[in-house]
Design a protein around this motif. Structure first.
Motif, PDB file in Angstrom:
ATOM      1  N   ARG A 309       0.844  -1.205   0.000  1.00 15.70           N
ATOM      2  CA  ARG A 309       0.000   0.000   0.000  1.00 15.70           C
ATOM      3  C   ARG A 309       0.873   1.246   0.000  1.00 15.70           C
ATOM      4  O   ARG A 309       1.783   1.379   0.816  1.00 15.70           O
ATOM      5  CB  ARG A 309      -0.933   0.039   1.203  1.00 15.70           C
ATOM      6  N   TYR A 310       0.561   2.123  -0.930  1.00 17.03           N
ATOM      7  CA  TYR A 310       1.221   3.415  -1.061  1.00 17.03           C
ATOM      8  C   TYR A 310       0.204   4.516  -0.818  1.00 17.03           C
ATOM      9  O   TYR A 310      -1.005   4.319  -1.002  1.00 17.03           O
ATOM     10  CB  TYR A 310       1.811   3.580  -2.465  1.00 17.03           C
ATOM     11  N   THR A 311       0.679   5.682  -0.432  1.00 15.66           N
ATOM     12  CA  THR A 311      -0.172   6.869  -0.378  1.00 15.66           C
ATOM     13  C   THR A 311       0.403   7.898  -1.334  1.00 15.66           C
ATOM     14  O   THR A 311       1.586   8.253  -1.240  1.00 15.66           O
ATOM     15  CB  THR A 311      -0.238   7.473   1.027  1.00 15.66           C
ATOM     16  N   GLY A 339       6.539   3.873   5.650  1.00 14.65           N
ATOM     17  CA  GLY A 339       5.986   5.203   5.453  1.00 14.65           C
ATOM     18  C   GLY A 339       6.952   6.175   4.828  1.00 14.65           C
ATOM     19  O   GLY A 339       6.684   7.379   4.769  1.00 14.65           O
ATOM     20  N   SER A 340       8.072   5.662   4.317  1.00  9.86           N
ATOM     21  CA  SER A 340       9.096   6.533   3.744  1.00  9.86           C
ATOM     22  C   SER A 340       8.755   6.874   2.293  1.00  9.86           C
ATOM     23  O   SER A 340       7.991   6.168   1.636  1.00  9.86           O
ATOM     24  CB  SER A 340      10.452   5.839   3.805  1.00  9.86           C
ATOM     25  N   GLY A 346       5.849  13.024  -3.491  1.00  9.74           N
ATOM     26  CA  GLY A 346       4.450  12.883  -3.127  1.00  9.74           C
ATOM     27  C   GLY A 346       3.964  11.465  -2.949  1.00  9.74           C
ATOM     28  O   GLY A 346       2.758  11.229  -2.829  1.00  9.74           O
ATOM     29  N   LEU A 347       4.883  10.482  -2.913  1.00 12.05           N
ATOM     30  CA  LEU A 347       4.492   9.080  -2.779  1.00 12.05           C
ATOM     31  C   LEU A 347       5.202   8.472  -1.575  1.00 12.05           C
ATOM     32  O   LEU A 347       6.420   8.592  -1.441  1.00 12.05           O
ATOM     33  CB  LEU A 347       4.851   8.299  -4.039  1.00 12.05           C
ATOM     34  N   THR A 348       4.439   7.831  -0.685  1.00 13.69           N
ATOM     35  CA  THR A 348       5.026   7.124   0.446  1.00 13.69           C
ATOM     36  C   THR A 348       4.630   5.659   0.395  1.00 13.69           C
ATOM     37  O   THR A 348       3.559   5.293  -0.111  1.00 13.69           O
ATOM     38  CB  THR A 348       4.583   7.730   1.787  1.00 13.69           C
ATOM     39  N   TYR A 349       5.491   4.818   0.925  1.00 17.92           N
ATOM     40  CA  TYR A 349       5.317   3.361   0.943  1.00 17.92           C
ATOM     41  C   TYR A 349       4.952   2.985   2.373  1.00 17.92           C
ATOM     42  O   TYR A 349       5.777   3.014   3.270  1.00 17.92           O
ATOM     43  CB  TYR A 349       6.625   2.718   0.497  1.00 17.92           C
TER      44      TYR A 349
END
Length: 396
Positions: A309-311, A339-340, A346-349
């Protein structure tokens, strides 16, 4: 030496030295063409398969899938619920059956609109050659206890043509998911299973449902990466799916309501493990979204046999991009998530696990929630849960 001299004399540029002659230290723009191409992506796009024509503008409403009475129950409850996963149809599909049995426990005959509306299969329904002969043991048998309808987009293995028996590409996917009339096919009836074929309007489609609009796209048959383009039988580029996507998103943008927008492809836009992400594919989708002035609230994909899941922080929104190729293939190792930042600005893991399982999605007028349930966790606690406020479009 100049880059040109290096390319001519070094073994790093030798077709005799490497089976993958694009394995080079110089960027594609500086390379000499190899058989007319300067990168593996150029060559890969010549291997795309056709995209079959769609009917009814590739659009349907949830009434077409579960009936008007079922839709009314969902509206009365105030939530749309559905399952999602991909990559199931391999071997005897025993693991797919185990996951199916666990998903079936989310249903109750007396629950009405609280039951999941459907399973959204994210592709690779059937692996390997002679797909028509394997729909029984790799799809109808493993999902025999699943009481809900199953809608789908094809994956690369659904579109592959390994032998002439699978030609033309996607014929067996269409026979089982895009049939002209719903009927129990011989692959199901022959083993005493009652499941009718689906009547989706094509291998890509737009589903309008209470509280959500869902766009399912065909990302073609390459092992990697994914593309929304296709090639006609005459080898000409086919952008019909991209053109349709742009028009469909523009129509949705004019609705001016609070329905969540879900977009799905088989190939993942972003992936750390198992299979890589598809940069060109997400650029194509971004361009269509930008032109329409709209942003998805959730992006679903599969292909990598794990959960990721990425944000994505875009246009003031926080959008979950989820990989859930966990439907039955042996799980692939996955890089730990913390969450890095990942894959660009603009993309976090944010979450990952190498596991089988399924996604449970719940969408109301106010919120969108996803839960990943690992196989064998006895429904005590989801591995990962994320909730998006559809008013602020932020994760809460």
């Amino acid at each position: 030496m100049s880059p040109k001299t290096n390319q001519l004399t070094s073994t790093t540029y030798s077709k005799a030295r490497f089976a993958h002659p694009f394995y080079l230290p110089v960027p594609p723009a500086s390379r000499q063409p190899i058989n007319g191409h300067t990168s593996i992506i150029d060559w890969s796009k010549t291997q795309l398969g056709p995209i079959p024509p769609v009917i009814k503008n590739a659009s349907l409403v949830l009434d077409d899938v579960i009936g008007a009475a079922g839709v009314q129950e969902i509206e009365q409850v105030g939530e749309l619920r559905f399952h999602a996963l991909g990559d199931s149809g391999v071997g005897t599909a025993q693991e797919a059956a185990n996951i199916s049995d666990e998903m079936a426990t989310d249903f109750s005959p007396s629950a009405g609109g609280l039951n999941p509306a459907f399973l959204f299969h994210l592709g690779d329904v059937i692996y390997g050659p002679d797909k028509a002969a394997h729909y029984s043991e790799r799809f109808y048998v493993p999902y025999r206890h699943y009481p809900g309808k199953i809608i789908a987009i094809p994956g690369n293995h659904d579109g592959e043509v390994i032998s002439s028996v699978d030609s033309p590409s996607l014929k067996d996917f269409q026979a089982n998911f895009c049939a002209a009339t719903a009927a129990v096919p011989p692959q199901a009836a022959g083993t005493g299973i009652y499941r009718e074929t689906m009547t989706l309007p094509g291998v890509y489609w737009f589903l309008d449902a209470p509280f959500a609009r869902i766009i399912g796209l065909y990302s073609n048959r390459l092992e990697n990466p994914g593309f929304l383009d296709g090639l006609t039988d005459k080898g000409q580029n086919d952008s019909s799916q991209i053109d349709w996507l742009t028009k469909t998103l523009s129509t949705i943008a004019k609705a001016k309501d609070n329905k969540a927008l879900v977009i799905a492809t088989h190939h993942p836009p972003y992936s750390q493990s198992g299979h890589s992400g598809s940069a060109q594919m997400i650029q194509t989708i971004d361009a269509a979204c930008t032109k329409a002035g709209i942003t998805p609230d959730l992006f679903l994909s599969a292909h990598a046999h794990n959960y990721q899941r990425y944000t994505r922080h875009i246009g003031g929104k926080e959008v979950p991009y989820i990989v859930v190729g966990t439907g039955g293939m042996p799980p692939q190792p996955v890089v730990s998530a913390s969450g890095s930042p990942a894959g660009g600005p603009g993309l976090t893991y944010d979450s990952a696990v190498s596991s089988l399982g399924y996604l449970y999605v719940t969408i109301s007028a106010q919120q969108l929630k996803t839960e990943f349930w690992q196989l064998g966790q006895s429904h005590t606690k989801a591995f990962d849960t994320v909730t998006v406020d559809l008013t602020t479009h932020l994760i809460i």
